[in-house]
Design a protein around this motif. Structure first.
Motif, PDB file in Angstrom:
ATOM      1  N   GLU A   1       0.834  -1.214   0.000  1.00  0.00           N
ATOM      2  CA  GLU A   1       0.000   0.000   0.000  1.00  0.00           C
ATOM      3  C   GLU A   1       0.864   1.257   0.000  1.00  0.00           C
ATOM      4  OE1 GLU A   1      -2.434  -0.892   3.404  1.00  0.00           O
ATOM      5  OE2 GLU A   1      -4.133  -1.569   2.164  1.00  0.00           O
ATOM      6  N   ARG A   2       1.951   1.210   0.761  1.00  0.00           N
ATOM      7  CA  ARG A   2       2.809   2.404   0.889  1.00  0.00           C
ATOM      8  C   ARG A   2       3.790   2.561  -0.263  1.00  0.00           C
ATOM      9  NH1 ARG A   2       3.727   0.531   5.950  1.00  0.00           N
ATOM     10  NH2 ARG A   2       5.964   0.360   5.559  1.00  0.00           N
ATOM     11  N   HIS A   3       4.409   1.445  -0.684  1.00  0.00           N
ATOM     12  CA  HIS A   3       5.546   1.546  -1.614  1.00  0.00           C
ATOM     13  C   HIS A   3       5.264   1.030  -3.024  1.00  0.00           C
ATOM     14  CE1 HIS A   3       7.990   2.692   1.813  1.00  0.00           C
ATOM     15  NE2 HIS A   3       7.563   1.608   2.454  1.00  0.00           N
ATOM     16  N   GLY A   4       4.112   0.379  -3.214  1.00  0.00           N
ATOM     17  CA  GLY A   4       3.755  -0.073  -4.555  1.00  0.00           C
ATOM     18  C   GLY A   4       4.253  -1.482  -4.869  1.00  0.00           C
ATOM     19  N   VAL A   5       3.741  -2.016  -5.983  1.00  0.00           N
ATOM     20  CA  VAL A   5       4.008  -3.402  -6.367  1.00  0.00           C
ATOM     21  C   VAL A   5       5.467  -3.596  -6.773  1.00  0.00           C
ATOM     22  CG1 VAL A   5       3.433  -5.221  -8.052  1.00  0.00           C
ATOM     23  CG2 VAL A   5       1.607  -3.841  -7.033  1.00  0.00           C
ATOM     24  N   LYS A   6       5.975  -2.672  -7.560  1.00  0.00           N
ATOM     25  CA  LYS A   6       7.331  -2.819  -8.103  1.00  0.00           C
ATOM     26  C   LYS A   6       8.375  -2.976  -6.993  1.00  0.00           C
ATOM     27  CE  LYS A   6      10.117  -0.750 -11.745  1.00  0.00           C
ATOM     28  NZ  LYS A   6      10.240   0.384 -12.665  1.00  0.00           N
ATOM     29  N   ASN A   7       8.272  -2.126  -5.982  1.00  0.00           N
ATOM     30  CA  ASN A   7       9.236  -2.182  -4.877  1.00  0.00           C
ATOM     31  C   ASN A   7       9.093  -3.454  -4.051  1.00  0.00           C
ATOM     32  OD1 ASN A   7      10.591   0.277  -5.337  1.00  0.00           O
ATOM     33  ND2 ASN A   7       8.869   1.401  -4.462  1.00  0.00           N
ATOM     34  N   PHE A   8       7.912  -4.032  -4.059  1.00  0.00           N
ATOM     35  CA  PHE A   8       7.693  -5.303  -3.360  1.00  0.00           C
ATOM     36  C   PHE A   8       8.246  -6.474  -4.166  1.00  0.00           C
ATOM     37  CE2 PHE A   8       4.646  -8.949  -3.446  1.00  0.00           C
ATOM     38  CZ  PHE A   8       5.126  -9.597  -2.316  1.00  0.00           C
ATOM     39  N   ILE A   9       7.966  -6.496  -5.469  1.00  0.00           N
ATOM     40  CA  ILE A   9       8.304  -7.646  -6.321  1.00  0.00           C
ATOM     41  C   ILE A   9       9.816  -7.838  -6.453  1.00  0.00           C
ATOM     42  CG2 ILE A   9       8.315  -8.440  -8.745  1.00  0.00           C
ATOM     43  CD1 ILE A   9       5.756  -9.209  -7.298  1.00  0.00           C
ATOM     44  N   ASN A  10      10.544  -6.759  -6.654  1.00  0.00           N
ATOM     45  CA  ASN A  10      11.976  -6.899  -6.952  1.00  0.00           C
ATOM     46  C   ASN A  10      12.725  -7.737  -5.912  1.00  0.00           C
ATOM     47  OD1 ASN A  10      11.780  -5.709  -9.445  1.00  0.00           O
ATOM     48  ND2 ASN A  10      12.201  -3.650  -8.704  1.00  0.00           N
ATOM     49  N   PRO A  11      12.567  -7.467  -4.605  1.00  0.00           N
ATOM     50  CA  PRO A  11      13.256  -8.336  -3.629  1.00  0.00           C
ATOM     51  C   PRO A  11      12.506  -9.626  -3.289  1.00  0.00           C
ATOM     52  CG  PRO A  11      12.236  -6.479  -2.509  1.00  0.00           C
ATOM     53  CD  PRO A  11      11.976  -6.278  -3.976  1.00  0.00           C
ATOM     54  N   PHE A  12      11.233  -9.733  -3.712  1.00  0.00           N
ATOM     55  CA  PHE A  12      10.390 -10.879  -3.336  1.00  0.00           C
ATOM     56  C   PHE A  12      10.736 -12.141  -4.130  1.00  0.00           C
ATOM     57  CE2 PHE A  12       6.430 -13.173  -4.667  1.00  0.00           C
ATOM     58  CZ  PHE A  12       6.130 -13.806  -3.470  1.00  0.00           C
ATOM     59  N   VAL A  13      11.047 -11.975  -5.413  1.00  0.00           N
ATOM     60  CA  VAL A  13      11.118 -13.146  -6.313  1.00  0.00           C
ATOM     61  C   VAL A  13      12.340 -14.022  -6.062  1.00  0.00           C
ATOM     62  CG1 VAL A  13      11.360 -13.861  -8.729  1.00  0.00           C
ATOM     63  CG2 VAL A  13       9.669 -12.123  -8.107  1.00  0.00           C
ATOM     64  N   GLU A  14      13.522 -13.417  -5.986  1.00  0.00           N
ATOM     65  CA  GLU A  14      14.754 -14.221  -5.938  1.00  0.00           C
ATOM     66  C   GLU A  14      14.784 -15.253  -4.810  1.00  0.00           C
ATOM     67  OE1 GLU A  14      19.279 -12.926  -5.931  1.00  0.00           O
ATOM     68  OE2 GLU A  14      18.204 -12.313  -7.760  1.00  0.00           O
ATOM     69  N   PRO A  15      14.378 -14.895  -3.577  1.00  0.00           N
ATOM     70  CA  PRO A  15      14.412 -15.877  -2.485  1.00  0.00           C
ATOM     71  C   PRO A  15      13.473 -17.073  -2.667  1.00  0.00           C
ATOM     72  CG  PRO A  15      14.287 -13.639  -1.614  1.00  0.00           C
ATOM     73  CD  PRO A  15      14.035 -13.544  -3.076  1.00  0.00           C
ATOM     74  N   LEU A  16      12.568 -17.012  -3.653  1.00  0.00           N
ATOM     75  CA  LEU A  16      11.716 -18.177  -3.928  1.00  0.00           C
ATOM     76  C   LEU A  16      12.539 -19.327  -4.519  1.00  0.00           C
ATOM     77  CD1 LEU A  16       8.668 -16.344  -5.581  1.00  0.00           C
ATOM     78  CD2 LEU A  16       8.787 -17.217  -3.237  1.00  0.00           C
ATOM     79  N   PHE A  17      13.694 -18.998  -5.083  1.00  0.00           N
ATOM     80  CA  PHE A  17      14.595 -19.984  -5.690  1.00  0.00           C
ATOM     81  C   PHE A  17      15.703 -20.323  -4.701  1.00  0.00           C
ATOM     82  CE2 PHE A  17      12.509 -17.801  -9.093  1.00  0.00           C
ATOM     83  CZ  PHE A  17      12.486 -18.643 -10.193  1.00  0.00           C
ATOM     84  N   TYR A  18      16.071 -21.593  -4.622  1.00  0.00           N
ATOM     85  CA  TYR A  18      17.195 -22.005  -3.773  1.00  0.00           C
ATOM     86  C   TYR A  18      18.450 -21.279  -4.250  1.00  0.00           C
ATOM     87  CZ  TYR A  18      20.693 -25.101  -1.638  1.00  0.00           C
ATOM     88  OH  TYR A  18      21.758 -25.599  -0.929  1.00  0.00           O
ATOM     89  N   ARG A  19      19.249 -20.802  -3.287  1.00  0.00           N
ATOM     90  CA  ARG A  19      20.364 -19.890  -3.633  1.00  0.00           C
ATOM     91  C   ARG A  19      21.317 -20.465  -4.691  1.00  0.00           C
ATOM     92  NH1 ARG A  19      21.289 -21.835   1.392  1.00  0.00           N
ATOM     93  NH2 ARG A  19      23.231 -23.001   1.676  1.00  0.00           N
ATOM     94  N   GLU A  20      21.552 -21.776  -4.649  1.00  0.00           N
ATOM     95  CA  GLU A  20      22.492 -22.372  -5.612  1.00  0.00           C
ATOM     96  C   GLU A  20      21.937 -22.379  -7.041  1.00  0.00           C
ATOM     97  OE1 GLU A  20      23.939 -26.246  -4.476  1.00  0.00           O
ATOM     98  OE2 GLU A  20      24.538 -25.540  -2.490  1.00  0.00           O
ATOM     99  N   ASN A  21      20.629 -22.167  -7.183  1.00  0.00           N
ATOM    100  CA  ASN A  21      20.012 -22.202  -8.523  1.00  0.00           C
ATOM    101  C   ASN A  21      19.842 -20.818  -9.145  1.00  0.00           C
ATOM    102  OD1 ASN A  21      19.702 -24.983  -8.174  1.00  0.00           O
ATOM    103  ND2 ASN A  21      17.676 -24.768  -7.258  1.00  0.00           N
ATOM    104  N   ARG A  22      20.094 -19.774  -8.362  1.00  0.00           N
ATOM    105  CA  ARG A  22      19.724 -18.422  -8.813  1.00  0.00           C
ATOM    106  C   ARG A  22      20.524 -17.941 -10.013  1.00  0.00           C
ATOM    107  NH1 ARG A  22      19.175 -16.070  -2.664  1.00  0.00           N
ATOM    108  NH2 ARG A  22      17.522 -17.533  -2.068  1.00  0.00           N
ATOM    109  N   GLU A  23      21.807 -18.217 -10.001  1.00  0.00           N
ATOM    110  CA  GLU A  23      22.659 -17.758 -11.118  1.00  0.00           C
ATOM    111  C   GLU A  23      22.210 -18.418 -12.426  1.00  0.00           C
ATOM    112  OE1 GLU A  23      25.204 -15.455 -12.969  1.00  0.00           O
ATOM    113  OE2 GLU A  23      24.875 -15.297 -10.797  1.00  0.00           O
TER     114      GLU A  23
END
Length: 256
Positions: free
Chosen positions: A131-153
């Motif tokens: 509500e305060r910061h918008g969708v874009k600011n939420f999505i950018n840090p939200f997605v990467e941690p859904l993937f196991y760290r060794e698979n991100r690259e």
């Protein structure tokens, strides 16, 4: 209006439901090899992707009704439902309302359990952040941690695609879906009473559906198959594409 579904192949129907801040597009490549053998359908849930008609209320039950409406329009009577994450919550609501239509159900990094108090609190915090910061600011840090760290690259293009889909999601849909996930009931009884077979796919490194929660429910249905994937987070369709696809294919073969 753009299509709210992908529909290809012939035969028995596999129906794919995407997760939170995703769209039907996450299944495009995943479904392709299955189309040799099955009719594959991926739907946009209300408020996501191209499914932009006015949404009066965001609940798992109303989303399940929309899934039913789309499948009726496509003339599909019997199907195996595969729900990723929030799509799994919708699948559980669907199973409760329309169980006899299901040939089988796959909870793909998902759960029949309700949110814990801590998780509900986190949903509320996320709602106020969006509500305060918008969708874009939420999505950018939200997605990467859904993937196991060794698979991100290795999966940078997929992560970028997910961010793109997420950023295009209306703020109203993000907030509505967060509240709907927070308020969903315990549906473990639906698993206990299931007349259909259930496939569970879990990632051993999945922070969203921790292993102890996975183990709490996989023995509940009378007939179930369970896959635990190591070095896998919340996004098995990208992190372990061939293994998860093969699991669904084998499961579908036992059902149909």
């Amino acid at each position: 209006m753009a299509n709210t579904y992908l529909d290809a192949g012939t035969g028995d129907a596999l129906v794919f439901l995407h997760g939170f801040c995703e769209s039907k597009e996450v299944w495009t490549d995943f479904m392709r090899p299955l189309q040799q053998q099955f009719r594959t359908v991926a739907l946009d849930l209300p408020g996501f992707g191209a499914n932009t008609h006015a949404v009066s209320s965001y609940t798992m039950e109303s989303m399940a009704d929309d899934v039913k409406r789309q499948l009726d329009e496509l003339g599909i009577q019997k199907y195996l439902l595969i729900g990723h994450s929030m799509g799994g919550y919708v699948s559980m609501a669907f199973a409760e309302k329309y169980g006899p239509l299901l040939q089988g159900l796959c909870l793909f990094h998902s759960s029949a359990l309700p949110d814990t108090d801590e998780k509900k609190e986190n949903r509320d915090k996320t709602i106020s952040y969006v509500e305060r910061h918008g969708v874009k600011n939420f999505i950018n840090p939200f997605v990467e941690p859904l993937f196991y760290r060794e698979n991100r690259e290795r999966l940078k293009p997929e992560i970028e695609m997910m961010k793109e889909i997420g950023r295009a999601t209306p703020k109203k849909s993000v907030i509505g879906a967060l509240a709907a996930m927070r308020d969903r009931p315990d549906r473990t009884d639906v698993l206990r009473a299931a007349k259909f077979s259930v496939l569970f796919i879990f990632g051993k490194e999945d922070a969203a559906v921790p292993l102890d929660k996975a183990l709490e429910q996989c023995h509940l249905p009378g007939n179930s198959m369970v896959y635990f994937l190591e070095k896998t987070g919340h996004m098995g369709m990208f992190e372990r594409t061939s293994e998860t696809r093969k699991a669904i294919q084998k499961f579908a073969e036992t059902i149909f």
